[in-house]
Design an enzyme around this catalytic site. Sequence first.
Site, PDB file in Angstrom:
ATOM      1  N   ASP A 162       4.070   8.772   3.310  1.00 14.88           N
ATOM      2  CA  ASP A 162       4.471   7.303   4.025  1.00 14.88           C
ATOM      3  C   ASP A 162       5.791   7.660   4.944  1.00 14.88           C
ATOM      4  OD1 ASP A 162       2.586   6.357   2.079  1.00 14.88           O
ATOM      5  OD2 ASP A 162       3.662   4.570   1.741  1.00 14.88           O
ATOM      6  N   LYS A 171      -1.197  -1.554   4.861  1.00 15.41           N
ATOM      7  CA  LYS A 171      -0.675  -1.690   3.590  1.00 15.41           C
ATOM      8  C   LYS A 171       0.531  -2.433   3.771  1.00 15.41           C
ATOM      9  CE  LYS A 171       2.339   0.943   0.364  1.00 15.41           C
ATOM     10  NZ  LYS A 171       2.837   2.429  -0.173  1.00 15.41           N
ATOM     11  N   LYS A 201       1.594   0.421   7.981  1.00 11.58           N
ATOM     12  CA  LYS A 201       2.125  -0.142   6.759  1.00 11.58           C
ATOM     13  C   LYS A 201       3.495  -1.009   7.467  1.00 11.58           C
ATOM     14  CE  LYS A 201       5.213   1.366   2.907  1.00 11.58           C
ATOM     15  NZ  LYS A 201       5.362   2.339   1.829  1.00 11.58           N
TER      16      LYS A 201
END
Lengths: 303, 331
Positions: free
Chosen positions: B163, B267, B231
Amino acid sequence: MSDRLSVLKTYKLYVGGKFPRSESGRVYEVTDAKGRWLANAPLASRKDARDAVVAARKAFGGWSGATAYNRGQILYRVAEMLEGRREQFVAEVADAEGHSKAKAAAQVDAAIDRWVWYAGWSDKVAQIAGSSNPVAGPYFNLSAPEPTGVVAVVAPQDSSFLGLVSVLAPVIVTGNTAVVVAAERAPLPALSLAEVLATSDLPGGVVNLLSGRTTELAAPLAAHQDVNALDLTGADAESAKELETAAADNLKRVLRPPVARHRPSDEALRAAPSDAVDWTADPGTDRLLAFLETKTVWHPMGV
Amino acid sequence: MPTTVPAYGKEAAGRLASMADVTASDGALRRFLHGLPGVDAVGLQARAATLGTRSIKTTAKAYAIDLAISMIDLTTLEGADTPGKVRALCAKGVHPDPTDRTAPKVAAICVYPDMVGVAKEALGDSGIHVASVATAFPAGRAALPVKLADTRDAVAAGADEIDMVIDRGAFLSGRYLEVFEEIKAVKEACARPDGSAAHLKVIFETGELQTYDNVRRVSWLSMLAGADFIKTSTGKVAVNATPPVTLLMLEAVRDFRATTGVQVGVKPAGGIRTTKDAIKYLVMVNETLGEEWLTADWFRFGASSLLNDLLMQRQKLSTGRYSGPDYVTVD
């Protein structure tokens, strides 16, 4: 004739220090003792009961952690606010229970006095319920009462205000938080009490008031895994048994409905045992002590 | 519409190459991103609010709860993380409800790079991925070589997913190509020696991007640079995932697939705490992207406290009694 439009009050639930409508959007008609329409009260659902428990749990840490002195001060403040709204409560109680103004006023006065009486217990209950225990060893052994947690209260059906105060005040004065199911037929004094509680520095969520069908609301509360105790004062004999069974699942403390003392054969009394209770009598400390846990500590004497 | 390939597949690079003209220079990229249609903010919020009003009950709710559990990236990103805490979280991820073994396992455990080894060992062959934040999370304020070293470390320690955070400073000052190249470089750093690669999630920190238009631009920019997942947030700033922002990103993913045929995951992270919220997001995914995205491969929740609420709701559905916080773990 006045051409002013009437401003009717929208009675609402009291959950987490706020005044929401029922999640279900339902209301039901509340009538006076003679069957005349008084107002619409929210018909709470089991989801409102769930929300109330969440709010009560959230408030428990702060309320039980507050000093007894502080809790007492806040409850005195509630009594002061009640005194200021005395006329309103007299009118509501007279409507709800079909009393004369004088009799209703006596009830309201008794309720305010009851509240003050219980408020005084906040920093005294430990002296009654706690003890210093003699033990065979070099230890101080002390027992102290602590609040049990979230208490679900089924308020008395007949005494909509004095009865309510008599079951609610002893629960919260020791540091518990409460979810109260108000009297089904006469919820208006309870919903007005919420307005007093909201303006008395009582932290939101310490008292949560629901109006609606007692059987519909009591069942999920009795089975709820995050409720620690159940006061069945306003439940009828039959459902009280079922509720107690449901409450056993996570070992809730249960205060059973009062046993009818005066006229045990009377059909109506069997249906609502709390009708037999004389709420004006000296309540004693039973209700205070019913929702406490005892913590015992052993402390070395250091000799 | 071109046939769909996953963003992490080999063919995706070829598809992205077909868009090489828009990323050829800073000017071209700027023209492309600013040429994207503007976002109708009111319409977006209204649409997100409407999708939040669906009533999902009984068996559909049970399905949604299990689906949401299986999509969780169970996260612990605290300065105070210890190996013990990470191991405890991993154990929870494998069996979220110890009293009910039918509860599905979560999708991934999300930790800081130095905890990847611990998490990897604790998860063993459970099939749960280890996701690691990288590139100077959460601020992203470090030199590129440091960010790349951070990423390579995490991949070498066994992370299945990375991430990364984008350089918001560069993006907001209009240096789009710099952000683009950085994502590309991190994507390359995700490669393992055996030819496979850790999946790359690109965190926008939408709470710091000011406008919906910026969110749309950065979504396209990252997808063009090769993001496998996009995300919303780090969970470290005041505003985290919101339904409108997530909806906007879902729409960008939909449009991107329609243009290039590359499928990218989404996400939302931070601020999703209740089952009700999670189900709203699932409705949004289903209505915007369809069932293809309703798996843990294409949609994830970045969350820590959400799992407990899902488990309590799950217990309610199976026992009929409302559960309480005494019956789930304290993380």
